[in-house]
Design a protein around this motif. Structure first.
Motif, mmCIF file in Angstrom:
data_model
loop_
_atom_site.group_PDB
_atom_site.id
_atom_site.type_symbol
_atom_site.label_atom_id
_atom_site.label_comp_id
_atom_site.label_asym_id
_atom_site.label_seq_id
_atom_site.Cartn_x
_atom_site.Cartn_y
_atom_site.Cartn_z
ATOM 1 N N UNK A 9 11.055 47.549 -46.273
ATOM 2 C CA UNK A 9 10.774 47.704 -44.846
ATOM 3 C C UNK A 9 11.924 48.410 -44.139
ATOM 4 N N UNK A 10 13.161 48.071 -44.506
ATOM 5 C CA UNK A 10 14.321 48.710 -43.885
ATOM 6 C C UNK A 10 14.377 50.193 -44.214
ATOM 7 N N UNK A 11 14.139 50.537 -45.479
ATOM 8 C CA UNK A 11 14.198 51.939 -45.873
ATOM 9 C C UNK A 11 13.078 52.737 -45.204
ATOM 10 N N UNK A 12 11.902 52.132 -45.064
ATOM 11 C CA UNK A 12 10.808 52.821 -44.399
ATOM 12 C C UNK A 12 11.120 53.031 -42.919
ATOM 13 N N UNK A 13 11.740 52.019 -42.309
ATOM 14 C CA UNK A 13 12.117 52.160 -40.904
ATOM 15 C C UNK A 13 13.119 53.290 -40.728
ATOM 16 N N UNK A 14 14.089 53.372 -41.624
ATOM 17 C CA UNK A 14 15.091 54.434 -41.531
ATOM 18 C C UNK A 14 14.500 55.806 -41.848
ATOM 19 N N UNK A 15 13.463 55.842 -42.697
ATOM 20 C CA UNK A 15 12.823 57.128 -42.979
ATOM 21 C C UNK A 15 12.095 57.652 -41.747
ATOM 22 N N UNK A 16 11.562 56.734 -40.928
ATOM 23 C CA UNK A 16 10.954 57.159 -39.682
ATOM 24 C C UNK A 16 12.007 57.766 -38.759
ATOM 25 N N UNK A 17 13.185 57.137 -38.745
ATOM 26 C CA UNK A 17 14.299 57.688 -37.965
ATOM 27 C C UNK A 17 14.678 59.071 -38.483
ATOM 28 N N UNK A 18 14.760 59.189 -39.811
ATOM 29 C CA UNK A 18 15.122 60.479 -40.417
ATOM 30 C C UNK A 18 14.098 61.559 -40.056
ATOM 31 N N UNK A 19 12.830 61.174 -40.117
ATOM 32 C CA UNK A 19 11.769 62.141 -39.812
ATOM 33 C C UNK A 19 11.911 62.672 -38.393
ATOM 34 N N UNK A 20 12.200 61.764 -37.459
ATOM 35 C CA UNK A 20 12.364 62.168 -36.068
ATOM 36 C C UNK A 20 13.563 63.097 -35.902
#
Length: 408
Positions: free
Chosen positions: A279-290
């Motif tokens: 869940x943490x890595x997915x949350x950070x990937x959303x940040x990265x995408x933005x």
């Protein structure tokens, strides 16, 4: 992986060639005729038969040689490398395991760079060998004599830890394994790379977004300066790693960071930990995408460890118990001993944090949002699907792509 060590030397007896290619019966015959050959070494590199067998993954020959009481599992070649170092270097996991079982010393240093078998496994990205060596350090005398944490952060001749080497060589899986075992995320090098480099500097230089992602999630400091005053962002720009620079830009949003080491959560079930990590890595990937989209870069292709597609039967199951906080995700985490449940994303919002303020001397433990008791133990929740109570199938849920993280 192919042959690990070639014998391009004069081999008048044929022993080393037979060892390299795994001709067990030939080796036995030669040693039966002349037992002293077991201590023979190559002329220049001083490789023994055990070195050559270990580097080439010839498990049967390694086992046969180690049965001889006169064979030292820690014999040294010209560069003071042990058979265990060569096996770790070339990714020969069965030989690594056999040598460790034979009491090979995992604390030996070579004379080339002052490295141990742990450095070799990390540098060459052999994560299975790395895991075996780390496991051995937990259960052997190393843990009591040196200390496990000291071993994981062991320095080579240029003051590089295994984490530094793995970060520079783009070994994301090894980076994660080392961090999970207590590697210091902001340790500085001496002469390796540029003096004063942290693992984040080295990952920025190498252009590895996967390594950067892991390091940031464990609290790596984007503002840490090397001996020349450069932060990782400037290192990434210098080496033309623009997408990495975008993530490391101090003006971009901070990533979520694991409580390190899990701060107040003293007992964390391994399955629950895996769910929270995902869940943490997915949350950070959303940040990265933005961030990357805003900077005009596309997100890198998913790695093998990335999650798959959403299982609509799971995510849209009307009978599935939903989190009482966000009313969106399945309850996958249970707080013990109160028994309250919530989804992994909401658990992260309660238990994870941004980079801690070093001036803060005391932090408040996360509390259960339902009963306000301190969260000290977490486990995988029991979920109700289609009126059947069962333990969460971790493999099933880990195949689901998690949605964008919601701030608490």
């Amino acid at each position: 992986m192919g042959q690990g060590l070639s014998c391009r030397v004069q081999d008048e007896h044929g022993l080393f060639t037979a060892v390299q290619y795994g001709h067990l019966e030939v080796v036995k015959s030669l040693l039966h005729k002349d037992s002293s050959l077991i201590h023979l070494t190559t002329v220049y590199d001083r490789h023994s038969a055990l070195h050559i067998a270990a580097a080439n993954g010839q498990m049967e020959i390694v086992s046969m040689l180690l049965k001889d009481a006169s064979v030292n599992p820690d014999c040294l070649n010209r560069h003071k490398q042990t058979p265990l170092m060569l096996a770790a270097m070339h990714g020969k996991i069965t030989c690594v395991e056999k040598l460790i079982d034979a009491k090979a010393n995992i604390l030996m240093f070579d004379s080339l760079n002052g490295r141990t078998c742990l450095h070799y496994a990390a540098y060459y990205g052999n994560s299975d060998c790395l895991e075996t060596i780390i496991s051995a350090a937990r259960t052997s005398q190393v843990a009591t004599s040196w200390g496990f944490s000291r071993f994981v952060n062991i320095r080579d001749g240029k003051w590089a830890t295994p984490l530094h080497l793995a970060s520079r060589q783009r070994r994301a899986q090894c980076v994660r394994m080392l961090l999970d075992s207590g590697a210091l995320v902001c340790a500085s090098t001496g002469g390796y790379g540029f003096p004063g480099s942290t693992p984040l500097h080295l990952a920025a230089r190498a252009g590895s977004i996967d390594c950067i992602r892991e390091l940031l999630a464990w609290g790596a400091d984007r503002l840490h300066r090397d001996a020349s005053g450069r932060i990782p962002y400037l290192v990434a720009l210098k080496h033309k790693n623009e997408s990495c620079a975008a993530l490391l830009d101090p003006s971009s949003a901070e990533p979520l960071v694991w409580p390190s080491p899990l701060k107040f959560i003293s007992e964390l079930n391994q399955d629950a930990k895996a769910l929270l990590e995902q869940a943490l890595m997915e949350a950070n990937k959303e940040r990265e995408k933005t961030i990357l989209t805003g900077a005009g870069y596309s997100l890198p292709s998913p790695s093998h460890s990335d999650t798959g597609t959403v299982d609509d039967n799971i995510s849209e199951a009307s009978e599935t118990e939903l989190c009482g906080i966000c009313f969106d995700q399945v309850c996958t985490i249970e707080v013990q001993d109160c028994g309250h449940q919530m989804c992994a994303q909401c658990t992260l919002a309660l238990c994870c944090h941004n980079k801690p303020n070093p001036t803060t001397t005391s932090l408040t433990a996360p509390a259960c949002p339902f009963c306000r008791s301190n969260i000290a133990r977490l486990a995988v929740a029991k979920v109700k699907v289609n009126d059947f109570d069962r333990n969460l199938d971790l493999d099933l849920y880990s195949s689901c792509k998690l949605p964008k993280f919601r701030e608490a």
